[in-house]
Motif scaffolding. Structure first.
Motif, PDB file in Angstrom:
ATOM      1  N   THR A  15     -15.673 -59.940  93.287  1.00 26.11           N
ATOM      2  CA  THR A  15     -17.089 -59.676  93.609  1.00 26.11           C
ATOM      3  C   THR A  15     -17.226 -58.207  93.948  1.00 26.11           C
ATOM      4  N   SER A  23     -26.280 -68.103  96.064  1.00 22.48           N
ATOM      5  CA  SER A  23     -24.946 -67.532  96.211  1.00 22.48           C
ATOM      6  C   SER A  23     -24.252 -68.137  97.427  1.00 22.48           C
ATOM      7  N   THR A  48     -29.610 -64.831  96.742  1.00 20.04           N
ATOM      8  CA  THR A  48     -28.796 -64.914  97.966  1.00 20.04           C
ATOM      9  C   THR A  48     -28.543 -66.353  98.390  1.00 20.04           C
ATOM     10  N   ILE A 104     -20.436 -61.303 100.289  1.00 27.17           N
ATOM     11  CA  ILE A 104     -19.707 -62.409  99.666  1.00 27.17           C
ATOM     12  C   ILE A 104     -18.245 -62.356 100.116  1.00 27.17           C
ATOM     13  N   THR A 152     -21.118 -65.371  91.528  1.00 27.07           N
ATOM     14  CA  THR A 152     -22.451 -65.400  92.131  1.00 27.07           C
ATOM     15  C   THR A 152     -23.305 -64.236  91.633  1.00 27.07           C
TER      16      THR A 152
END
Ligand SMILES: Nc1ncnc2c1ncn2[C@@H]1O[C@H](COP(=O)(O)OP(=O)(O)OP(=O)(O)O)[C@@H](O)[C@H]1O
Ligand SMILES: [Mg+2]
Lengths: 406, 249
Positions: free
Chosen positions: B204, B182, B179, B209, B174
């Protein structure tokens, strides 16, 4: 992994970059087309030479004078003074294998009839000349032995001369033409023979008794050549040897002296011409081959650039399960696809061009399968050969490095 | 444990640059069970990508043993590793890595080309099904340049799913997305995890996330500094709906 999968992958990759593929192909296309056209034209030339020589009669033997003085000035055959009536007589009387013989005295000049004139060649021969050359009359008659003996002012015309001296519809038989200052009565017209193997117009000729030509035109007792006919094609070599022996005898040549004449048979001429055209074809094929090679190097160049450019793609393929050899096959097949499609396009273009050559030059262009097969396999080989190293390089990439590549 | 899909024991990875030895992974051990959704976090340069490459059989550790679905990866040849990647692992990259000028369908079908057991018609069917699963039924014939970043990443996820792997490895999948997008990707990941039971390892460095996963491993300087189960898994689909519309810009 199935080969078909590889081909499909390579095809997809190629279609992603069509323009580049086409440009890469161009070298191969031109090379193959050149090979095909040259091969076909060369074969066509051989074929037409064979056809014309065959129409000239395969029993034909030609004798031309030759300088046997190695330091002497080279002269044109008309100016070489070695062949005389004595030679003709000797062969006529003593030869076993020669069926007919005729001298030949040639001269260039202007033929005139009324207001029309035409530069042509007069050839002084005897009454046996036509069957020796395998020529025939379209109309009228050939001159006789008596005409030869009496220096008769008669002539037989080739069609080209008729076309230029007489308007359409006028029968030349019986008319008087002039060759230079010499008036000649037309007694016959020859059938059309067309061009010789050397591209000479064989119909552009006036035949007259050699006696008349020698006395009134060339003013020389020497002949420019002798035409003879062997009793059969099989006896052609024996007749040649006999003529050589007889001429050496009449010319009183000692054993160490070389011939002051040259004897050519139709069979030998065929051989010589074939060698010459063969060499020429090979030479041109060589040049075409080099352009193919350059096309191949072009493929290698592009494949190297492609591998560099597609490093990330190679990394991705490896990360989703492609083995080194899968990558190798894909790039190799891409190179072969490019070279083979180039080859096929080249073959089609080459054949089209060969047809155009046929139409324009009236050459029977042979549609040959072997240059096609050769260029086709050559293209595949070029693809494999020049595609191999770039493909190998691609297959040896480290997947992580390749994925990181910017 | 019986249903551990990944077992790492004291994994070390050194890189040699001339005379220098760069030690990136300094002894990492953990187990991941089937059906877990693990995020790996850590600052830049802490060795997350290196660890993920090892998990994905793209790279071999210098030391230590790694069992993937019971197979000792360290003993396999290059070709066997390629086969393993093809059958058991689906990769999702930050940069999508789709083939340009190639339809979504052909992109998704790509891993199946390297699986000789699958026929051409099956390839098409499965690629189409995978695209449908990520919600791109209407975009099958579109090429990457005709798709948004989020859509491209979903094509990449479909490609990772198409060979029915036991686990999905994602490296900052992502990272290039806003946002909202994602969250959409994370919602998809959560569905794959809960509905289809796929094991997911997701690298990440964004804590929000990581909050969508069931477990977070934190690396620092090549060592694990934290390995926690997540007591409060955020439901991505629901959070997506609650996102203020402001974020639509
Ligand atoms: N092939 C290599 N040769 C030498 N050093 C390497 C190599 N690959 C990675 N490294 C080093 O290993 C360290 C960890 O790299 P890695 O890519 O795993 O970090 P990361 O945690 O993924 O960072 P980021 O969050 O920025 O992606 C870095 O210092 C990097 O320079
Ligand atoms: Mg990284």
């Amino acid at each position: 992994m199935k080969i078909f999968n590889h081909i499909q992958l390579a095809y997809q990759a190629m279609m992603r970059n069509r323009m580049r593929g086409i440009l890469t192909m161009l070298g191969i296309v031109i090379g193959v087309a050149a090979v095909i056209v040259i091969g076909a034209a060369g074969e066509g030339a051989k074929y037409s030479i064979k056809a014309t020589l065959a129409s000239m009669g395969t029993n034909l033997i030609m004798v031309t004078p030759l300088s046997n003085d190695p330091g002497g000035t080279r002269l044109q055959s008309e100016e070489l003074q070695t062949l005389t009536l004595k030679d003709i007589k000797a062969i006529e009387e003593r030869s076993l294998y020669v069926s007919a013989i005729s001298p030949s005295s040639q001269s260039e000049g202007q033929a005139i009839h009324g207001a029309l004139n035409w530069p042509t060649t007069i050839e002084g021969v005897n009454e046996k000349f036509l069957p020796i050359r395998n020529w025939s009359l379209k109309s009228g008659t050939m001159f006789t032995e008596k005409d030869v003996k009496t220096y008769a002012k008669v002539c037989v015309l080739g069609q080209t001369v008729v076309n230029h001296l007489f308007s359409k519809g006028i029968d030349p038989i019986g008319k008087i033409i002039r060759f230079g200052k010499l008036p000649l009565q037309v007694i016959g017209v020859l059938n059309i023979k067309g061009q010789s193997a050397f591209g000479q117009d064989q119909d552009d000729v006036i035949l007259s008794p050699y006696t008349t030509v020698q006395k009134r035109v060339t003013a020389s007792v020497y002949f420019g050549g002798i035409y003879a006919s062997a009793k059969s094609e099989a006896l052609s070599d024996a007749a040649t040897k006999e003529i050589v022996d007889l001429l050496r005898l009449t010319h009183r040549l000692r054993a160490e002296e070389s011939n002051d004449f040259e004897v050519l048979t139709q069979v030998e001429m065929l051989r010589t011409l074939n060698t010459v055209t063969g060499l020429l074809t090979i030479l041109l094929m060589g040049i075409a081959g080099i352009s193919l090679l350059i096309g191949g190097i072009g493929i290698m160049n592009i494949m190297y650039v492609t591998v560099k450019e597609r490093t990330r793609e190679i990394g991705l393929r490896m990360s989703i399960g492609a083995r080194g050899r899968d990558i190798l096959s894909q790039f190799l097949i891409e190179a072969v696809l490019i070279s083979v499609s180039g080859g096929i396009t080249g073959i089609i273009l080459g054949q089209l061009n060969a047809l155009i050559v046929e139409k324009l030059m009236h050459w029977p262009v042979a549609a040959l399968t072997y240059p096609m097969l050769i260029s086709f396999s050559f293209c595949t080989l070029i693809g494999i050969f020049f595609g191999y190293y770039p493909a190998l390089k691609a297959s040896r990439l480290d997947p992580i490095e390749a994925l990181r590549y910017e | 444990m019986m249903n551990d899909i990944l077992v790492l024991d004291n994994i070390k990875r050194d890189f040699r640059r001339g005379d220098d030895m760069i030690r990136v992974l300094k002894g990492i051990s953990f187990h991941i069970g089937a059906g877990e959704f693990v995020t790996i976090m850590g600052s830049s340069g802490s060795g997350k990508t290196t660890l993920l490459n090892t998990l994905g059989c793209l790279d071999k550790p210098t030391e230590g043993t790694y069992l993937l679905d019971g197979t000792n990866v360290g003993l396999l040849s290059r070709d066997e590793l390629a086969r393993l990647r093809n059958r058991k692992i689906g990769f999702v990259f930050q940069a999508y890595n789709l083939l340009p000028r190639t339809s979504a369908l052909d992109n998704v079908a790509l891993p199946l080309f390297y699986n000789p057991a699958i026929s051409a018609s099956e390839r098409k069917e499965r690629a189409a099904a995978a695209l449908e699963a990520v919600g791109l039924r209407e975009r099958m014939q579109h090429t990457p340049n005709e798709l948004s970043g989020g859509q491209q990443q979903r094509v990449a996820i479909a490609r990772a799913l198409v060979n029915e792997p036991v686990m999905i490895l994602a490296d900052e999948a992502t990272g290039n997305l806003d946002t909202r997008t994602s969250y959409e990707i994370m919602a998809l990941m959560q569905e794959l995890n809960t509905v289809q039971g796929k094991t997911i390892v997701f690298v990440t460095h964004e804590p929000d996330i990581a909050a969508f996963s069931s477990r977070t491993i934190v690396l620092r300087d090549g060592l694990i500094v934290k390995d926690n189960d997540n007591p409060d898994i955020h439901p991505a689909r629901q959070m997506l709906e609650e996102l203020p519309l402001m974020d639509d810009y």
